[in-house]
Design a protein around this motif. Structure first.
Motif, PDB file in Angstrom:
ATOM      1  N   ARG A   7      29.678 -31.750  -3.120  1.00  0.00           N
ATOM      2  CA  ARG A   7      29.404 -31.125  -1.755  1.00  0.00           C
ATOM      3  C   ARG A   7      29.849 -29.588  -1.831  1.00  0.00           C
ATOM      4  O   ARG A   7      29.390 -28.665  -1.164  1.00  0.00           O
ATOM      5  CB  ARG A   7      30.465 -31.778  -0.639  1.00  0.00           C
ATOM      6  CG  ARG A   7      30.024 -33.364  -0.379  1.00  0.00           C
ATOM      7  CD  ARG A   7      31.061 -33.819   0.374  1.00  0.00           C
ATOM      8  NE  ARG A   7      30.363 -35.381   0.663  1.00  0.00           N
ATOM      9  CZ  ARG A   7      31.123 -36.476   1.419  1.00  0.00           C
ATOM     10  NH1 ARG A   7      32.047 -35.806   2.109  1.00  0.00           N
ATOM     11  NH2 ARG A   7      30.591 -37.593   1.542  1.00  0.00           N
ATOM     12  N   GLU A   8      30.915 -29.488  -2.805  1.00  0.00           N
ATOM     13  CA  GLU A   8      31.172 -27.881  -3.087  1.00  0.00           C
ATOM     14  C   GLU A   8      29.990 -27.053  -3.440  1.00  0.00           C
ATOM     15  O   GLU A   8      29.614 -26.053  -3.216  1.00  0.00           O
ATOM     16  CB  GLU A   8      32.214 -27.974  -4.118  1.00  0.00           C
ATOM     17  CG  GLU A   8      32.746 -26.475  -4.412  1.00  0.00           C
ATOM     18  CD  GLU A   8      34.005 -26.461  -5.493  1.00  0.00           C
ATOM     19  OE1 GLU A   8      34.204 -25.371  -5.774  1.00  0.00           O
ATOM     20  OE2 GLU A   8      34.310 -27.597  -5.711  1.00  0.00           O
ATOM     21  N   ALA A   9      29.018 -27.990  -4.655  1.00  0.00           N
ATOM     22  CA  ALA A   9      28.067 -27.064  -4.740  1.00  0.00           C
ATOM     23  C   ALA A   9      26.858 -26.895  -3.829  1.00  0.00           C
ATOM     24  O   ALA A   9      26.082 -25.901  -3.702  1.00  0.00           O
ATOM     25  CB  ALA A   9      27.239 -27.955  -6.177  1.00  0.00           C
ATOM     26  N   LEU A  10      26.763 -28.058  -2.835  1.00  0.00           N
ATOM     27  CA  LEU A  10      25.848 -27.902  -1.767  1.00  0.00           C
ATOM     28  C   LEU A  10      26.168 -26.560  -0.873  1.00  0.00           C
ATOM     29  O   LEU A  10      25.530 -26.017  -0.259  1.00  0.00           O
ATOM     30  CB  LEU A  10      25.709 -29.259  -1.112  1.00  0.00           C
ATOM     31  CG  LEU A  10      25.119 -30.323  -1.819  1.00  0.00           C
ATOM     32  CD1 LEU A  10      25.041 -31.807  -1.130  1.00  0.00           C
ATOM     33  CD2 LEU A  10      23.688 -29.879  -2.058  1.00  0.00           C
ATOM     34  N   SER A  11      27.664 -26.724  -0.685  1.00  0.00           N
ATOM     35  CA  SER A  11      28.157 -25.568   0.211  1.00  0.00           C
ATOM     36  C   SER A  11      27.576 -24.199  -0.305  1.00  0.00           C
ATOM     37  O   SER A  11      27.281 -23.036   0.441  1.00  0.00           O
ATOM     38  CB  SER A  11      29.704 -25.687   0.465  1.00  0.00           C
ATOM     39  OG  SER A  11      30.031 -24.730   1.305  1.00  0.00           O
ATOM     40  N   ALA A  12      27.925 -24.021  -1.758  1.00  0.00           N
ATOM     41  CA  ALA A  12      27.516 -22.776  -2.208  1.00  0.00           C
ATOM     42  C   ALA A  12      26.010 -22.581  -1.780  1.00  0.00           C
ATOM     43  O   ALA A  12      25.541 -21.445  -1.882  1.00  0.00           O
ATOM     44  CB  ALA A  12      27.995 -22.844  -3.763  1.00  0.00           C
ATOM     45  N   ARG A  13      25.235 -23.716  -2.375  1.00  0.00           N
ATOM     46  CA  ARG A  13      23.868 -23.354  -2.085  1.00  0.00           C
ATOM     47  C   ARG A  13      23.265 -22.994  -0.592  1.00  0.00           C
ATOM     48  O   ARG A  13      22.525 -22.061  -0.420  1.00  0.00           O
ATOM     49  CB  ARG A  13      22.948 -24.717  -2.379  1.00  0.00           C
ATOM     50  CG  ARG A  13      21.459 -24.691  -2.111  1.00  0.00           C
ATOM     51  CD  ARG A  13      21.004 -25.930  -2.510  1.00  0.00           C
ATOM     52  NE  ARG A  13      21.041 -26.391  -3.852  1.00  0.00           N
ATOM     53  CZ  ARG A  13      20.559 -27.579  -4.111  1.00  0.00           C
ATOM     54  NH1 ARG A  13      19.788 -28.365  -3.448  1.00  0.00           N
ATOM     55  NH2 ARG A  13      20.769 -27.870  -5.705  1.00  0.00           N
ATOM     56  N   GLU A  19      25.520 -22.041  -7.562  1.00  0.00           N
ATOM     57  CA  GLU A  19      26.189 -23.374  -7.839  1.00  0.00           C
ATOM     58  C   GLU A  19      26.841 -23.745  -9.050  1.00  0.00           C
ATOM     59  O   GLU A  19      26.301 -23.324  -9.980  1.00  0.00           O
ATOM     60  CB  GLU A  19      25.137 -24.475  -7.678  1.00  0.00           C
ATOM     61  CG  GLU A  19      24.130 -24.281  -6.236  1.00  0.00           C
ATOM     62  CD  GLU A  19      23.064 -25.004  -6.235  1.00  0.00           C
ATOM     63  OE1 GLU A  19      22.845 -25.919  -7.129  1.00  0.00           O
ATOM     64  OE2 GLU A  19      22.129 -25.049  -5.394  1.00  0.00           O
ATOM     65  N   PRO A  20      28.102 -23.963  -8.998  1.00  0.00           N
ATOM     66  CA  PRO A  20      29.119 -24.348 -10.102  1.00  0.00           C
ATOM     67  C   PRO A  20      28.178 -25.625 -10.963  1.00  0.00           C
ATOM     68  O   PRO A  20      28.449 -25.196 -12.244  1.00  0.00           O
ATOM     69  CB  PRO A  20      30.420 -24.646  -9.556  1.00  0.00           C
ATOM     70  CG  PRO A  20      30.259 -25.353  -8.234  1.00  0.00           C
ATOM     71  CD  PRO A  20      28.925 -24.443  -7.831  1.00  0.00           C
ATOM     72  N   VAL A  21      27.864 -26.587 -10.429  1.00  0.00           N
ATOM     73  CA  VAL A  21      27.089 -27.399 -11.191  1.00  0.00           C
ATOM     74  C   VAL A  21      25.732 -27.836 -10.094  1.00  0.00           C
ATOM     75  O   VAL A  21      25.673 -27.553  -8.953  1.00  0.00           O
ATOM     76  CB  VAL A  21      27.859 -28.790 -11.510  1.00  0.00           C
ATOM     77  CG1 VAL A  21      29.049 -28.474 -12.458  1.00  0.00           C
ATOM     78  CG2 VAL A  21      28.260 -29.258  -9.895  1.00  0.00           C
ATOM     79  N   SER A  22      24.643 -28.584 -10.828  1.00  0.00           N
ATOM     80  CA  SER A  22      23.730 -28.928 -10.120  1.00  0.00           C
ATOM     81  C   SER A  22      23.849 -30.328  -9.386  1.00  0.00           C
ATOM     82  O   SER A  22      24.178 -31.146 -10.219  1.00  0.00           O
ATOM     83  CB  SER A  22      22.502 -29.338 -10.893  1.00  0.00           C
ATOM     84  OG  SER A  22      21.311 -29.697 -10.296  1.00  0.00           O
TER      85      SER A  22
END
Length: 229
Positions: A7-13, A19-22
């Motif tokens: 969810r952290e990566a999706l928030s960055a997207r 994104e820190p990770v995919s």
């Protein structure tokens, strides 16, 4: 991958950041993250795309307060131009010696030069009305002194009515010069702005100074305490 990392990566997207990770692999298999991502997209879309607030129609109020077009002042300017041309004609008559001198050749030249300058100034105010303001103090003083001296000379019998009649041009020119100046000044005055509730403001608030920031009350007391210590 944990749901928090996904969810952290999706928030960055959604924020357009790197994104820190995919998160795609975890998102394809996690129903909770899919539901969270769909809700986040709906929330972002709702914040970006909202209906515009209702704005009152102020067309009639704006048109009512719109200044008159500059062409409406041409009547006074044309009258001033006629007086200026007549003043120039009087000046050239004195300079060329056809106006019948009353005080010698040099006096006629001085008077003619002054009348020529007045005529040119009046014509300048016809072309550019804002120059009328600079001429008013000088011409007003001249006309005032001229009227007082002319009244005394007429009472003493030292001047004829025909000679005094030549001063009517500059008196009329001064009156028209003031009228042109006032018309030009009023036309440039800002009008009250209408508000949504139908009231009007006295002026623009664009250049209004920002309110002074309140000074903390305890600062002086603390500084005093430090000095006392």
């Amino acid at each position: 991958m944990r749901c928090e990392d996904c969810r952290e990566a999706l928030s960055a997207r959604l924020d357009g950041e790197s994104e820190p990770v995919s998160p795609d692999e975890h998102l394809a298999t996690c129903a909770a993250c899919q539901e969270w991502f769909a809700g986040a997209e709906r929330l972002r879309r709702a914040m970006l795309l909202r209906p515009a607030p209702a704005v009152p129609d102020l067309t009639a109020a704006i048109l009512e307060r719109t200044p008159a077009p500059s062409g409406e002042g041409w009547g006074l300017r044309i009258a001033l131009a006629v007086v200026a041309v007549a003043q120039l004609g009087l000046a050239f008559a004195q300079l060329l010696g056809t106006a019948g001198g009353h005080g010698g050749l040099h006096f006629d030249h001085e008077s003619g030069a002054w009348n020529l300058a007045v005529g040119i100034g009046l014509l300048a105010a016809v072309v550019r009305p804002k120059t009328a303001a600079g001429q008013l103090p000088l011409l007003t003083g001249f006309v005032g002194v001229l009227l007082v001296l002319s009244a005394g000379d007429l009472a003493a019998g030292q001047v004829t009515l025909a000679r005094l009649a030549t001063h009517l041009l500059v008196v009329l020119g001064l009156a028209l010069l003031y009228a042109v100046h006032r018309s030009h000044r009023d036309r440039g005055t800002p009008v009250p702005a209408a508000t949504a509730d139908g009231t009007s403001t006295s002026g623009s608030t664009v250049d209004a100074p920002a309110p002074a920031r309140p000074r903390p009350r305890g600062s002086r007391r603390q500084a005093h305490g430090r000095h006392a210590a």
